[in-house]
Design a protein around this motif. Sequence first.
Motif, PDB file in Angstrom:
ATOM      1  N   LEU A  25       0.822  -1.208   0.000  1.00 22.05           N
ATOM      2  CA  LEU A  25       0.000   0.000   0.000  1.00 22.05           C
ATOM      3  C   LEU A  25       0.858   1.261   0.000  1.00 22.05           C
ATOM      4  CD1 LEU A  25      -2.769  -0.955   2.597  1.00 22.05           C
ATOM      5  CD2 LEU A  25      -2.782  -1.271   0.121  1.00 22.05           C
ATOM      6  N   LEU A  26       2.124   1.103   0.299  1.00 29.03           N
ATOM      7  CA  LEU A  26       3.022   2.251   0.413  1.00 29.03           C
ATOM      8  C   LEU A  26       4.378   1.855  -0.162  1.00 29.03           C
ATOM      9  CD1 LEU A  26       3.236   5.146   1.717  1.00 29.03           C
ATOM     10  CD2 LEU A  26       4.220   3.996   3.709  1.00 29.03           C
ATOM     11  N   SER A  27       4.945   2.728  -0.996  1.00 31.30           N
ATOM     12  CA  SER A  27       6.233   2.414  -1.635  1.00 31.30           C
ATOM     13  C   SER A  27       7.160   3.613  -1.564  1.00 31.30           C
ATOM     14  CB  SER A  27       6.021   1.994  -3.089  1.00 31.30           C
ATOM     15  OG  SER A  27       5.178   0.865  -3.182  1.00 31.30           O
ATOM     16  N   PRO A  28       7.780   3.844  -0.404  1.00 34.34           N
ATOM     17  CA  PRO A  28       8.700   4.976  -0.294  1.00 34.34           C
ATOM     18  C   PRO A  28       9.967   4.733  -1.102  1.00 34.34           C
ATOM     19  CG  PRO A  28       8.817   3.626   1.672  1.00 34.34           C
ATOM     20  CD  PRO A  28       7.692   3.073   0.847  1.00 34.34           C
ATOM     21  N   SER A  29      10.597   5.811  -1.518  1.00 30.34           N
ATOM     22  CA  SER A  29      11.859   5.692  -2.249  1.00 30.34           C
ATOM     23  C   SER A  29      12.990   5.388  -1.272  1.00 30.34           C
ATOM     24  CB  SER A  29      12.147   6.992  -2.995  1.00 30.34           C
ATOM     25  OG  SER A  29      12.234   8.085  -2.082  1.00 30.34           O
ATOM     26  N   ARG A  30      14.148   5.044  -1.829  1.00 29.36           N
ATOM     27  CA  ARG A  30      15.320   4.731  -1.026  1.00 29.36           C
ATOM     28  C   ARG A  30      16.369   5.822  -1.194  1.00 29.36           C
ATOM     29  NH1 ARG A  30      15.389   0.194   2.593  1.00 29.36           N
ATOM     30  NH2 ARG A  30      13.779  -1.241   1.859  1.00 29.36           N
ATOM     31  N   ASN A  31      16.995   6.185  -0.087  1.00 32.14           N
ATOM     32  CA  ASN A  31      18.086   7.143  -0.133  1.00 32.14           C
ATOM     33  C   ASN A  31      19.285   6.498  -0.811  1.00 32.14           C
ATOM     34  OD1 ASN A  31      20.466   8.700   0.670  1.00 32.14           O
ATOM     35  ND2 ASN A  31      19.062   9.812   2.015  1.00 32.14           N
ATOM     36  N   SER A  32      19.775   7.104  -1.870  1.00 29.11           N
ATOM     37  CA  SER A  32      20.871   6.505  -2.633  1.00 29.11           C
ATOM     38  C   SER A  32      22.177   6.445  -1.847  1.00 29.11           C
ATOM     39  CB  SER A  32      21.101   7.304  -3.922  1.00 29.11           C
ATOM     40  OG  SER A  32      21.392   8.663  -3.621  1.00 29.11           O
ATOM     41  N   GLU A  33      22.312   7.285  -0.812  1.00 29.66           N
ATOM     42  CA  GLU A  33      23.553   7.315  -0.046  1.00 29.66           C
ATOM     43  C   GLU A  33      23.616   6.230   1.008  1.00 29.66           C
ATOM     44  OE1 GLU A  33      24.024  11.194   1.535  1.00 29.66           O
ATOM     45  OE2 GLU A  33      24.214  12.170  -0.435  1.00 29.66           O
ATOM     46  N   GLY A  35      20.691   3.961   1.639  1.00 30.93           N
ATOM     47  CA  GLY A  35      19.736   2.888   1.402  1.00 30.93           C
ATOM     48  C   GLY A  35      18.512   2.935   2.285  1.00 30.93           C
ATOM     49  N   TYR A  36      18.400   3.925   3.175  1.00 31.23           N
ATOM     50  CA  TYR A  36      17.251   4.027   4.066  1.00 31.23           C
ATOM     51  C   TYR A  36      16.024   4.498   3.292  1.00 31.23           C
ATOM     52  CZ  TYR A  36      20.523   3.672   7.999  1.00 31.23           C
ATOM     53  OH  TYR A  36      21.463   3.254   8.896  1.00 31.23           O
ATOM     54  N   ARG A  37      14.855   4.151   3.817  1.00 32.97           N
ATOM     55  CA  ARG A  37      13.618   4.631   3.211  1.00 32.97           C
ATOM     56  C   ARG A  37      13.526   6.143   3.373  1.00 32.97           C
ATOM     57  NH1 ARG A  37      12.541  -0.225   5.614  1.00 32.97           N
ATOM     58  NH2 ARG A  37      11.343  -1.779   4.431  1.00 32.97           N
ATOM     59  N   ASP A  38      13.057   6.801   2.335  1.00 34.10           N
ATOM     60  CA  ASP A  38      12.928   8.253   2.352  1.00 34.10           C
ATOM     61  C   ASP A  38      11.464   8.608   2.085  1.00 34.10           C
ATOM     62  OD1 ASP A  38      13.435  10.895   2.449  1.00 34.10           O
ATOM     63  OD2 ASP A  38      14.504  11.032   0.541  1.00 34.10           O
ATOM     64  N   TYR A  39      10.802   9.122   3.128  1.00 33.55           N
ATOM     65  CA  TYR A  39       9.380   9.445   3.023  1.00 33.55           C
ATOM     66  C   TYR A  39       9.208  10.926   2.697  1.00 33.55           C
ATOM     67  CZ  TYR A  39       8.982   5.036   5.561  1.00 33.55           C
ATOM     68  OH  TYR A  39       9.099   3.726   5.951  1.00 33.55           O
ATOM     69  N   GLY A  40       8.252  11.206   1.833  1.00 37.45           N
ATOM     70  CA  GLY A  40       7.954  12.583   1.471  1.00 37.45           C
ATOM     71  C   GLY A  40       6.476  12.878   1.634  1.00 37.45           C
ATOM     72  N   GLU A  41       6.048  14.019   1.156  1.00 37.48           N
ATOM     73  CA  GLU A  41       4.645  14.410   1.272  1.00 37.48           C
ATOM     74  C   GLU A  41       3.696  13.421   0.583  1.00 37.48           C
ATOM     75  OE1 GLU A  41       3.157  16.607   3.109  1.00 37.48           O
ATOM     76  OE2 GLU A  41       5.081  17.180   3.965  1.00 37.48           O
TER      77      GLU A  41
END
Length: 216
Positions: A25-33, A35-41
């Motif tokens: 239901l949710l697919s946050p992007s990954r921080n390229s530096e 690898g952590y999940r990066d949540y936005g608006e």
Amino acid sequence: MKINEVEALVGITKKNIRFYEEKGLLSPSRNSENGYRDYGEPEVAVLRRIKLMRKLGVPIEEIRRMQAGAQTVGDGMRRHLITLERERQNLEESVRLCELLKERPEPLGELDAESVLAEMEKLEQSGTTFQNKQRQDIRIRYVAPIVISTVLVAVLAVTMGLMIWGYAQNPVNAPPLAVILIVAAMPGLMICGILFALFQRIAEIGKGEIDDAKKY
């Protein structure tokens, strides 16, 4: 944003956020530096919609259909209202029976349960469902595997102890020590397997969505 920030902003626990991710239901992007999940608006907006639907009792699959565009919010609500109406009818029948039983003066040991159960069976045949709607305390779900594992481990440990004790009491007539160690190692391996299965089961119980909507 990090998951802790999202938890504080939306009011959904980290456990539930990860659960919704696992359910797709949710697919946050990954921080390229790192690898952590990066949540936005966008993710925050999605979580708020999920929170709304879950607090209304909408099933995960219904939310998935609405997210995918397979049905509109109106379509999903119409389907959900049918379920709620059925649950309301079931609850009304439960209330009616409880009201009748409220007037019974006898103790439980003298209650004619057969007649009440017969009436309930007739209602069930017409579509009414009677069941315990109260959510169980999650701690109860841990009790059975822990108790069973403890008993099995204790029995196997005693078995190992008896083998070693028997050898120590009469080493002359006992089988060779190597044989005793091999045989005694078998319960030890079983203990390891039981503990591993127990940890897996506890982890499995710990997964999933927190039931209490207040904790979302």
